[in-house]
Scaffold this motif. Structure first.
Motif, PDB file in Angstrom:
ATOM      1  N   LEU A  73       8.493  -3.210  -2.490  1.00 54.94           N
ATOM      2  CA  LEU A  73       7.442  -2.206  -2.677  1.00 54.94           C
ATOM      3  C   LEU A  73       7.942  -0.867  -2.174  1.00 54.94           C
ATOM      4  CD1 LEU A  73       4.455  -1.534  -3.376  1.00 54.94           C
ATOM      5  CD2 LEU A  73       3.884  -2.236  -1.033  1.00 54.94           C
ATOM      6  N   ALA A  74       7.778   0.182  -2.971  1.00 54.95           N
ATOM      7  CA  ALA A  74       8.326   1.487  -2.606  1.00 54.95           C
ATOM      8  C   ALA A  74       7.416   2.626  -3.048  1.00 54.95           C
ATOM      9  CB  ALA A  74       9.695   1.668  -3.254  1.00 54.95           C
ATOM     10  N   ASP A  75       7.606   3.754  -2.378  1.00 57.05           N
ATOM     11  CA  ASP A  75       6.996   5.033  -2.767  1.00 57.05           C
ATOM     12  C   ASP A  75       5.478   4.989  -2.878  1.00 57.05           C
ATOM     13  OD1 ASP A  75       9.459   6.271  -2.762  1.00 57.05           O
ATOM     14  OD2 ASP A  75       9.819   5.902  -4.892  1.00 57.05           O
ATOM     15  N   VAL A  76       4.840   4.266  -1.986  1.00 59.13           N
ATOM     16  CA  VAL A  76       3.375   4.202  -1.978  1.00 59.13           C
ATOM     17  C   VAL A  76       2.836   5.494  -1.376  1.00 59.13           C
ATOM     18  CG1 VAL A  76       1.342   2.967  -1.134  1.00 59.13           C
ATOM     19  CG2 VAL A  76       3.442   1.699  -1.701  1.00 59.13           C
ATOM     20  N   PHE A  77       1.936   6.162  -2.097  1.00 59.04           N
ATOM     21  CA  PHE A  77       1.296   7.349  -1.541  1.00 59.04           C
ATOM     22  C   PHE A  77      -0.082   7.574  -2.128  1.00 59.04           C
ATOM     23  CE2 PHE A  77       3.423   9.397  -5.200  1.00 59.04           C
ATOM     24  CZ  PHE A  77       2.408  10.212  -5.696  1.00 59.04           C
ATOM     25  N   VAL A  78      -0.894   8.279  -1.341  1.00 57.02           N
ATOM     26  CA  VAL A  78      -2.198   8.765  -1.782  1.00 57.02           C
ATOM     27  C   VAL A  78      -2.244  10.252  -1.418  1.00 57.02           C
ATOM     28  CG1 VAL A  78      -4.703   8.630  -1.454  1.00 57.02           C
ATOM     29  CG2 VAL A  78      -3.332   6.534  -1.463  1.00 57.02           C
ATOM     30  N   ASP A  79      -2.626  11.070  -2.351  1.00 56.51           N
ATOM     31  CA  ASP A  79      -2.765  12.501  -2.097  1.00 56.51           C
ATOM     32  C   ASP A  79      -3.706  12.714  -0.912  1.00 56.51           C
ATOM     33  OD1 ASP A  79      -4.584  15.096  -2.809  1.00 56.51           O
ATOM     34  OD2 ASP A  79      -2.487  15.402  -3.390  1.00 56.51           O
ATOM     35  N   ALA A  80      -3.353  13.662  -0.045  1.00 59.37           N
ATOM     36  CA  ALA A  80      -4.106  13.890   1.194  1.00 59.37           C
ATOM     37  C   ALA A  80      -5.595  14.111   0.952  1.00 59.37           C
ATOM     38  CB  ALA A  80      -3.514  15.072   1.949  1.00 59.37           C
ATOM     39  N   ALA A  81      -5.960  14.771  -0.123  1.00 60.00           N
ATOM     40  CA  ALA A  81      -7.367  15.061  -0.403  1.00 60.00           C
ATOM     41  C   ALA A  81      -8.168  13.815  -0.774  1.00 60.00           C
ATOM     42  CB  ALA A  81      -7.477  16.096  -1.524  1.00 60.00           C
ATOM     43  N   HIS A  82      -7.483  12.704  -1.015  1.00 58.40           N
ATOM     44  CA  HIS A  82      -8.160  11.479  -1.458  1.00 58.40           C
ATOM     45  C   HIS A  82      -7.985  10.324  -0.473  1.00 58.40           C
ATOM     46  CE1 HIS A  82      -9.195  13.214  -5.357  1.00 58.40           C
ATOM     47  NE2 HIS A  82      -8.071  13.894  -5.185  1.00 58.40           N
ATOM     48  N   ARG A  83      -7.457  10.619   0.690  1.00 63.71           N
ATOM     49  CA  ARG A  83      -7.284   9.582   1.713  1.00 63.71           C
ATOM     50  C   ARG A  83      -8.603   9.306   2.423  1.00 63.71           C
ATOM     51  NH1 ARG A  83      -1.697  12.190   3.930  1.00 63.71           N
ATOM     52  NH2 ARG A  83      -0.519  11.743   2.031  1.00 63.71           N
ATOM     53  N   PRO A 100       1.527  -9.811 -11.559  1.00 67.55           N
ATOM     54  CA  PRO A 100       2.421 -10.950 -11.788  1.00 67.55           C
ATOM     55  C   PRO A 100       3.240 -11.363 -10.572  1.00 67.55           C
ATOM     56  CG  PRO A 100       3.282  -8.966 -12.830  1.00 67.55           C
ATOM     57  CD  PRO A 100       1.906  -8.626 -12.326  1.00 67.55           C
ATOM     58  N   GLY A 101       3.247 -10.561  -9.508  1.00 66.52           N
ATOM     59  CA  GLY A 101       4.030 -10.899  -8.332  1.00 66.52           C
ATOM     60  C   GLY A 101       3.226 -11.450  -7.174  1.00 66.52           C
ATOM     61  N   ALA A 102       2.047 -11.943  -7.433  1.00 67.29           N
ATOM     62  CA  ALA A 102       1.148 -12.386  -6.363  1.00 67.29           C
ATOM     63  C   ALA A 102       1.757 -13.466  -5.467  1.00 67.29           C
ATOM     64  CB  ALA A 102      -0.171 -12.879  -6.949  1.00 67.29           C
ATOM     65  N   ASP A 103       2.654 -14.276  -5.979  1.00 69.82           N
ATOM     66  CA  ASP A 103       3.252 -15.352  -5.187  1.00 69.82           C
ATOM     67  C   ASP A 103       4.660 -15.030  -4.699  1.00 69.82           C
ATOM     68  OD1 ASP A 103       0.990 -16.985  -5.466  1.00 69.82           O
ATOM     69  OD2 ASP A 103       1.683 -17.704  -7.415  1.00 69.82           O
ATOM     70  N   PHE A 104       5.127 -13.810  -4.941  1.00 66.62           N
ATOM     71  CA  PHE A 104       6.480 -13.418  -4.567  1.00 66.62           C
ATOM     72  C   PHE A 104       6.614 -13.181  -3.066  1.00 66.62           C
ATOM     73  CE2 PHE A 104       7.751 -11.087  -8.770  1.00 66.62           C
ATOM     74  CZ  PHE A 104       7.564 -12.249  -9.483  1.00 66.62           C
ATOM     75  N   ARG A 105       7.850 -13.141  -2.610  1.00 65.22           N
ATOM     76  CA  ARG A 105       8.187 -12.638  -1.284  1.00 65.22           C
ATOM     77  C   ARG A 105       8.362 -11.121  -1.456  1.00 65.22           C
ATOM     78  NH1 ARG A 105      13.328 -14.386   2.550  1.00 65.22           N
ATOM     79  NH2 ARG A 105      12.422 -13.541   4.459  1.00 65.22           N
ATOM     80  N   TRP A 106       7.545 -10.366  -0.756  1.00 64.33           N
ATOM     81  CA  TRP A 106       7.565  -8.908  -0.847  1.00 64.33           C
ATOM     82  C   TRP A 106       8.192  -8.311   0.400  1.00 64.33           C
ATOM     83  CZ3 TRP A 106       5.897  -5.613  -4.706  1.00 64.33           C
ATOM     84  CH2 TRP A 106       5.227  -6.215  -5.787  1.00 64.33           C
ATOM     85  N   VAL A 107       8.929  -7.224   0.231  1.00 61.85           N
ATOM     86  CA  VAL A 107       9.475  -6.470   1.348  1.00 61.85           C
ATOM     87  C   VAL A 107       9.192  -4.987   1.136  1.00 61.85           C
ATOM     88  CG1 VAL A 107      11.303  -8.141   1.841  1.00 61.85           C
ATOM     89  CG2 VAL A 107      11.766  -6.224   0.318  1.00 61.85           C
ATOM     90  N   LEU A 108       9.252  -4.245   2.237  1.00 54.49           N
ATOM     91  CA  LEU A 108       9.095  -2.796   2.167  1.00 54.49           C
ATOM     92  C   LEU A 108       9.644  -2.187   3.430  1.00 54.49           C
ATOM     93  CD1 LEU A 108       6.597  -1.664   4.173  1.00 54.49           C
ATOM     94  CD2 LEU A 108       5.269  -2.944   2.545  1.00 54.49           C
ATOM     95  N   PHE A 109       9.798  -0.887   3.395  1.00 57.30           N
ATOM     96  CA  PHE A 109      10.184  -0.125   4.584  1.00 57.30           C
ATOM     97  C   PHE A 109       9.125   0.941   4.800  1.00 57.30           C
ATOM     98  CE2 PHE A 109      14.180  -1.777   2.963  1.00 57.30           C
ATOM     99  CZ  PHE A 109      14.755  -2.288   4.111  1.00 57.30           C
ATOM    100  N   THR A 110       8.683   1.100   6.046  1.00 59.92           N
ATOM    101  CA  THR A 110       7.711   2.136   6.380  1.00 59.92           C
ATOM    102  C   THR A 110       7.945   2.601   7.804  1.00 59.92           C
ATOM    103  OG1 THR A 110       5.364   2.749   6.436  1.00 59.92           O
ATOM    104  CG2 THR A 110       5.916   0.508   7.141  1.00 59.92           C
ATOM    105  N   GLY A 111       7.687   3.860   8.020  1.00 59.44           N
ATOM    106  CA  GLY A 111       7.815   4.394   9.361  1.00 59.44           C
ATOM    107  C   GLY A 111       6.481   4.676  10.008  1.00 59.44           C
ATOM    108  N   ASP A 112       5.393   4.568   9.222  1.00 57.63           N
ATOM    109  CA  ASP A 112       4.108   4.988   9.783  1.00 57.63           C
ATOM    110  C   ASP A 112       2.885   4.231   9.275  1.00 57.63           C
ATOM    111  OD1 ASP A 112       4.015   5.932   7.187  1.00 57.63           O
ATOM    112  OD2 ASP A 112       3.483   7.984   7.733  1.00 57.63           O
TER     113      ASP A 112
END
Length: 137
Positions: A73-83, A100-112
């Motif tokens: 999972l990458a590049d997840v964002f919500v515009d500040a005015a809609h948070r 279609p990936g509901a049963d997958f092993r998911w990974v991501l990187f996040t700092g916050d």
């Protein structure tokens, strides 16, 4: 405000994605517009969030996957005015649980955003995970 989520690539407003990722995303401002376009074009799945009444795109996520058992999972964002309206949760749920990936092993990187992702089942890596850091300079 009412929002609609869609995984239709053709509906994406690439200018919105580029604007956010090139100015506000701490995790990837090093990318060029061509890099971002290539990542969108090569994505296994994308999810956009849109204001229902206007069609304005206000959120985004993309995933890379083998299509069988693993996804990033990458590049997840919500515009500040809609948070603050749960839109980030909806984007993540749509991507990882309602597709279609509901049963997958998911990974991501996040700092916050650890709290957000923990609510969707993400946890600190176990002893089977290793990461090779990027060589970007």
């Amino acid at each position: 405000m009412t929002y609609v989520l869609s995984d239709a690539t053709e509906r994406l407003d690439r200018d919105v994605v580029w604007r956010f990722l090139s100015t506000e995303a701490y995790w990837g401002r090093w990318r060029s517009r061509a890099d971002v376009e290539k990542q969108i074009d090569g994505a296994w799945r994308v999810v956009g969030a849109y204001v229902e009444s206007t069609g304005e795109m206000v959120g985004f996520a993309r995933a890379v996957s083998d299509g069988v058992g693993f996804a990033y999972l990458a590049d997840v964002f919500v515009d500040a005015a809609h948070r603050g309206a749960g839109l980030g949760h909806r984007i993540v749920a749509t991507m990882i649980d309602d597709g279609p990936g509901a049963d997958f092993r998911w990974v991501l990187f996040t700092g916050d955003a650890h709290g957000l992702y923990r609510q969707h089942g993400f946890a600190d890596p176990d002893s089977t995970a290793m990461v090779r850091p990027a060589r970007l300079g």
